[in-house]
Design an enzyme around this catalytic site. Structure first.
Site, PDB file in Angstrom:
ATOM      1  N   HIS A 162      48.154  34.547  40.390  1.00 37.32           N
ATOM      2  CA  HIS A 162      46.690  34.562  40.555  1.00 37.32           C
ATOM      3  C   HIS A 162      46.075  33.175  40.385  1.00 37.32           C
ATOM      4  CE1 HIS A 162      46.638  38.840  40.936  1.00 37.32           C
ATOM      5  NE2 HIS A 162      47.111  39.053  39.734  1.00 37.32           N
ATOM      6  N   ASP A 196      54.211  41.724  43.584  1.00 37.00           N
ATOM      7  CA  ASP A 196      53.388  42.190  42.461  1.00 37.00           C
ATOM      8  C   ASP A 196      52.371  43.209  42.990  1.00 37.00           C
ATOM      9  OD1 ASP A 196      52.514  41.106  39.449  1.00 37.00           O
ATOM     10  OD2 ASP A 196      50.799  41.849  40.609  1.00 37.00           O
ATOM     11  N   HIS A 198      49.317  43.413  42.363  1.00 39.77           N
ATOM     12  CA  HIS A 198      48.046  42.762  42.690  1.00 39.77           C
ATOM     13  C   HIS A 198      48.239  41.691  43.756  1.00 39.77           C
ATOM     14  CE1 HIS A 198      47.777  44.085  38.398  1.00 39.77           C
ATOM     15  NE2 HIS A 198      46.584  44.512  38.789  1.00 39.77           N
ATOM     16  N   ASP A 285      54.672  45.638  38.289  1.00 39.73           N
ATOM     17  CA  ASP A 285      53.561  46.580  38.100  1.00 39.73           C
ATOM     18  C   ASP A 285      53.370  47.542  39.280  1.00 39.73           C
ATOM     19  OD1 ASP A 285      52.826  44.244  39.375  1.00 39.73           O
ATOM     20  OD2 ASP A 285      51.089  43.822  38.102  1.00 39.73           O
TER      21      ASP A 285
HETATM   22  C1  SP5 Z   1      49.921  38.940  36.963  1.00 43.93           C
HETATM   23  C2  SP5 Z   1      49.096  40.202  36.995  1.00 43.93           C
HETATM   24  O1  SP5 Z   1      49.643  41.273  37.229  1.00 43.93           O
HETATM   25  N1  SP5 Z   1      47.798  40.094  36.696  1.00 43.93           N
HETATM   26  C3  SP5 Z   1      46.949  41.225  36.739  1.00 43.93           C
HETATM   27  C4  SP5 Z   1      45.617  40.961  36.136  1.00 43.93           C
HETATM   28  C5  SP5 Z   1      44.731  42.142  36.312  1.00 43.93           C
HETATM   29  N2  SP5 Z   1      43.561  42.069  35.510  1.00 43.93           N
HETATM   30  C6  SP5 Z   1      42.530  42.922  35.980  1.00 43.93           C
HETATM   31  C7  SP5 Z   1      42.260  44.015  35.031  1.00 43.93           C
HETATM   32  C8  SP5 Z   1      41.444  45.097  35.683  1.00 43.93           C
HETATM   33  C9  SP5 Z   1      41.310  46.176  34.678  1.00 43.93           C
HETATM   34  N3  SP5 Z   1      41.269  47.471  35.251  1.00 43.93           N
HETATM   35  C10 SP5 Z   1      41.500  48.437  34.235  1.00 43.93           C
HETATM   36  C11 SP5 Z   1      42.046  49.722  34.743  1.00 43.93           C
HETATM   37  C12 SP5 Z   1      42.778  50.422  33.630  1.00 43.93           C
HETATM   38  N4  SP5 Z   1      43.114  51.758  33.993  1.00 43.93           N
HETATM   39 ZN    ZN Z   2      50.023  42.282  38.892  1.00 43.12          ZN
END
Ligand code: SP5
Ligand code: ZN
Length: 341
Positions: A162, A196, A198, A285
């Site tokens: 990211h 990943d 995301h 993930d």
């Molecule tokens: C490297 C990596 O996987 N980074 C991911 C960062 C995501 N952060 C965003 C969090 C969004 C939170 N959403 C909460 C949902 C919980 N059910």
């Molecule tokens: Zn991720």
């Protein structure tokens, strides 16, 4: 298989992050993730855990803005010097405007400028951890490019995909996979496959205008998932980089079958590009029980991803990214690397 790992990550353990709605929650990207993976890797005979080589700042500034790295280097001391009400972690509450923003002098102003969200919290050991993590990726790249290894694993923490040229976000500070890919690109063309959950926004940004590093990311649709503003299928690269980036957004509930058929499309693109090296941003993930994920790939599915990537028959650098179902991380990483060793 050589596994590059540094203990320096332990100094980076922010006390909390902020979820949607302002909810303070324990930092999901925690040191236990590494302990789970290490204990699994130590149980098999085919791994060799090695400390990374220090490559210095040059291969990192080749990807990241120097002022941004200066910010990371001094952020913690500057933050404490402001005598904050709650000094536990540097996290801003004001972010840069959607225009050409000025860069203010204050630490909170710069934090807002250099951060994209509330999950790349900085503490005392963050910068050293991020540097060591990048050195793990560089060492793995060197193992495949110069030491005759077919594949190598960079057990990176913090993760990197990211982080952009001049910003942190999503638990990431230095884009380890991009630093490795850029370092490899002086020796031959490189494909980066980001698996990943995301979207790999940082990696996409860094190589968006380049035609010597082909980037492809398979991830949850940013229409509903973080990082929300990037990772859509019509983003294909810019200028000479046009056609050298591809996103594959997936719906909630994606199972092994849909994931693997999408992976096959990504692999076709990589084969067509015909790179000298493959870098894999290996986020775990996508696993069914991940607390941040909505994709339902099984451990067997993760093994099958490894197998299909191995069929490309390329020197391969595997870089750890996300994955927060800690108790499953060890077996998932073993299932994946077991096919690439
Ligand atoms: C490297 C990596 O996987 N980074 C991911 C960062 C995501 N952060 C965003 C969090 C969004 C939170 N959403 C909460 C949902 C919980 N059910
Ligand atoms: Zn991720």
């Amino acid at each position: 298989m050589k596994v590059f790992y540094s203990e320096a990550h332990r100094g980076h353990y922010p006390p909390f992050e902020i979820f949607d709605g302002g909810f303070r929650t324990p930092y999901l990207e925690n040191p236990d993730r590494m302990d789970q993976i290490l204990s699994a890797l130590r149980k098999v005979k085919w791994t060799k855990i090695i400390q990374p080589t220090d490559f210095g700042l040059a291969p990192i500034t080749a990807v990241h803005d120097k002022k941004y790295l200066d910010f990371l280097a001094s952020a913690w001391t500057e933050w404490l010097a402001t005598d904050p009400q709650d000094p536990s972690t540097l996290i801003p509450a004001t972010f840069a405007l959607r225009r050409e923003p000025a860069i203010p002098k204050s630490i909170l102003g710069r934090a807002g400028y250099y951060m994209m969200d509330l999950s790349a919290c900085i503490v005392e050991g963050t910068y050293q951890a991020a540097l060591s993590s990048a050195n793990c990726a560089l060492s793995a790249a060197q193992a495949v490019a110069e030491k005759g290894e077919r594949s190598a694993f960079a057990l990176c923490r913090p993760p990197g995909h990211h982080a952009g040229k001049d910003y942190a976000g999503g638990y990431c500070f230095i884009n380890n996979a991009s630093v490795a890919a850029n370092w490899l690109s002086s020796k031959g063309s490189v494909a980066v496959l980001d698996m990943d959950y995301h979207a790999g926004n940082g990696t996409q940004d860094i190589f968006y205008e380049r035609d010597d590093v082909f980037t492809v990311s398979i991830h949850a649709d940013p229409d509903f998932e973080y990082p929300n503003f990037i990772g859509f299928s019509d983003e294909r690269g810019r200028g000479r980089g046009f056609g050298f980036h591809q996103n594959f957004p997936l719906p909630k509930g994606t199972d092994d079958k849909l994931y693997l058929s999408t992976l096959d499309r990504a692999i076709d693109l990589i084969r067509n590009f015909n790179p000298a090296y493959l870098v894999v941003s290996a986020g775990m993930d996508i696993y069914a029980d991940d607390p941040l994920g909505t994709i339902k790939v099984t451990t067997d599915g993760i093994g099958e991803i490894g197998k299909r990537l191995a069929s490309l028959d390329l020197p391969t650098v595997v870089v750890m990214e996300g994955g927060y179902a800690n108790q499953a991380l060890g077996r998932n990483i073993l299932a994946f690397l077991g096919e690439l060793k």
